[in-house]
Design a protein around this motif. Structure first.
Motif, PDB file in Angstrom:
ATOM      1  N   ALA A  54     -24.406 -38.322  42.701  1.00 28.88           N
ATOM      2  CA  ALA A  54     -24.792 -36.960  42.318  1.00 28.88           C
ATOM      3  C   ALA A  54     -23.658 -35.967  42.564  1.00 28.88           C
ATOM      4  O   ALA A  54     -23.390 -35.084  41.726  1.00 28.88           O
ATOM      5  N   GLN A  55     -22.976 -36.113  43.699  1.00 31.69           N
ATOM      6  CA  GLN A  55     -21.893 -35.169  44.025  1.00 31.69           C
ATOM      7  C   GLN A  55     -20.735 -35.320  43.034  1.00 31.69           C
ATOM      8  O   GLN A  55     -20.139 -34.324  42.601  1.00 31.69           O
ATOM      9  N   ILE A  56     -20.417 -36.559  42.669  1.00 31.17           N
ATOM     10  CA  ILE A  56     -19.301 -36.770  41.732  1.00 31.17           C
ATOM     11  C   ILE A  56     -19.659 -36.253  40.345  1.00 31.17           C
ATOM     12  O   ILE A  56     -18.872 -35.543  39.701  1.00 31.17           O
ATOM     13  N   LEU A  57     -20.852 -36.596  39.859  1.00 30.20           N
ATOM     14  CA  LEU A  57     -21.248 -36.198  38.506  1.00 30.20           C
ATOM     15  C   LEU A  57     -21.400 -34.688  38.373  1.00 30.20           C
ATOM     16  O   LEU A  57     -21.254 -34.142  37.276  1.00 30.20           O
ATOM     17  N   SER A  58     -21.682 -34.000  39.482  1.00 26.21           N
ATOM     18  CA  SER A  58     -21.779 -32.542  39.416  1.00 26.21           C
ATOM     19  C   SER A  58     -20.424 -31.908  39.108  1.00 26.21           C
ATOM     20  O   SER A  58     -20.360 -30.761  38.655  1.00 26.21           O
ATOM     21  N   ILE A  99     -16.834 -29.157  48.233  1.00 23.07           N
ATOM     22  CA  ILE A  99     -17.059 -29.188  49.685  1.00 23.07           C
ATOM     23  C   ILE A  99     -18.159 -30.202  50.024  1.00 23.07           C
ATOM     24  O   ILE A  99     -18.050 -30.968  50.981  1.00 23.07           O
ATOM     25  N   GLY A 100     -19.213 -30.210  49.200  1.00 20.27           N
ATOM     26  CA  GLY A 100     -20.285 -31.177  49.413  1.00 20.27           C
ATOM     27  C   GLY A 100     -19.792 -32.607  49.301  1.00 20.27           C
ATOM     28  O   GLY A 100     -20.193 -33.489  50.075  1.00 20.27           O
ATOM     29  N   SER A 151     -20.114 -47.159  46.843  1.00 20.04           N
ATOM     30  CA  SER A 151     -20.948 -45.965  46.691  1.00 20.04           C
ATOM     31  C   SER A 151     -20.601 -45.193  45.420  1.00 20.04           C
ATOM     32  O   SER A 151     -21.503 -44.667  44.744  1.00 20.04           O
ATOM     33  N   VAL A 152     -19.316 -45.123  45.093  1.00 16.67           N
ATOM     34  CA  VAL A 152     -18.903 -44.420  43.875  1.00 16.67           C
ATOM     35  C   VAL A 152     -19.405 -45.157  42.644  1.00 16.67           C
ATOM     36  O   VAL A 152     -20.034 -44.566  41.740  1.00 16.67           O
TER      37      VAL A 152
END
Length: 363
Positions: free
Chosen positions: A19-23, A115-116, A153-154
């Motif tokens: 989710a953090q990467i796709l954002s 940052i997240g 994880s990625v």
């Protein structure tokens, strides 16, 4: 129960990483993805809670052994044990990610998302710091395990996110243009780091099949085979699908890949709760513990505790059957759109056939 919590822990890591990467990926480079903010917060809180399970296991052991209160033993474990320190780091990064997600809300703020993501990588680092490899091989063990888990994880995180949370049919081709190379880079890092971890923890790989840890590792490896077959289908054969049908929907097959990945994560969770044989030879380990019941179902323990692999009629027949299953999976993928459940079943059968082929080849 500890195996279930460990598997859920891995899934939580994957979801928040994906989710953090796709954002941070531009909307024209991926389909529309809607992962509820509450789910990210829940998964982050889940990491803090679920990663406490092995810490509590240590606290419970010492509290019962010394007759002290859980509070006294808990403070000692958190302040004096490496695993306790790692959980405190996990708690800090979990609160940081939750704060960032609450601050962000439903808005898209690139700086906040960056940052997240940094705090998420910190969570993965804290997890690597608590690993067997980091405990026994210091910084090189920590870096190897963390690199391995970050790559997983990625790859699996992005996969789960797009497979289960995408909302439209837009930009799939542009998504695969960048995701396929990213996935294969992650797979390469995972394999290299995994081989290094094996060299640290299980230097006698074949002999380790005689004990439970080695059997679990073997089961994980045979489960990786159908996962890689499905990843190959999604990574390369999907291009042919788009050429013949620009509106092709890859989600069912991406979901198949994500389900197979969860099976691999489940095997990894079982390994994570067992003691690896890195400090003793397999022969000495067997003298202290029972040999694997799975191994003894197929073979007698060698008198010299050395496992060798050969070729026989049964192993050749099973290898040919495994090859036939792989070919069938590829044909089904090319010829049929709605056969996801069939491919999952064939993948699991492929893993079982490969496992039996390995075990009957032991001499």
């Amino acid at each position: 129960m500890i195996y279930v919590t460990e598997t859920l822990l891995y899934i939580c890591f994957c979801i928040i990483t994906g989710a953090q990467i796709l954002s941070l990926i531009p909307p024209d480079k991926r389909p529309s993805i809607e992962i509820p903010n509450w789910l990210i917060i829940l998964c982050t809180a889940g990491i803090a809670l679920l990663s406490f399970a092995p810490v509590f296991k240590i606290i419970d052991f010492f509290a019962k052994d010394f007759g002290e209160s859980y509070w006294v033993i808990g403070k000692g474990v958190l302040l004096d044990f490496k695993m306790g320190h790692a959980w405190l780091y996990t708690l800090f990064f979990s609160f940081a990610v939750i704060f960032i997600r609450i601050l962000r809300g439903s808005k898209k703020e690139p700086l906040v998302d960056i940052i997240g993501l940094i705090f998420t990588v910190g969570l993965i680092g804290a997890f690597g710091w608590a690993s067997h490899c980091a405990s026994n091989f210091a910084i090189k063990g920590f870096l190897t395990h963390s690199s391995h888990f970050l790559a997983v994880s990625v790859w699996i995180g992005i996969l789960i996110s797009v497979a289960w949370f995408s909302k439209d049919q837009q930009h799939w081709q542009t998504f695969f243009k960048w995701f396929s190379p990213v996935a294969w880079i992650c797979v390469s890092v995972t394999m290299v780091a995994g081989l290094i971890l094996m060299n640290f923890i299980v230097p006698e790989y074949l002999n380790a099949w005689m004990i439970t840890y080695g059997q679990t590792l073997l089961i994980k490896h045979v489960l990786i085979i159908p996962l890689f077959v499905i990843a190959f289908m999604n990574g390369f054969l999907t291009k042919r699908k788009f050429l013949s049908n620009p509106n092709y929907d890859p989600k069912p097959w991406l979901r198949v890949e994500s389900i197979m990945a969860i099976f691999v994560l489940s095997a990894t969770s079982v390994m994570g709760q067992q003691n690896p044989p890195h400090e003793l030879s397999i022969a000495n380990t067997i003298k202290l513990t029972q040999p694997s019941s799975l191994f003894t179902r197929f073979n007698q323990l060698p008198a010299d505790f050395i496992v060798k692999v050969g070729v026989n009629v049964w192993s050749i027949a099973l290898i040919l059957l495994a090859a036939l299953l792989v070919a069938t999976m590829l044909i089904v993928f090319v010829k049929r759109q709605k056969a996801s459940l069939s491919v999952i079943c064939m993948g699991l059968i492929l893993a079982v056939v490969t496992y039996v082929a390995v075990m009957v080849s032991v001499i």
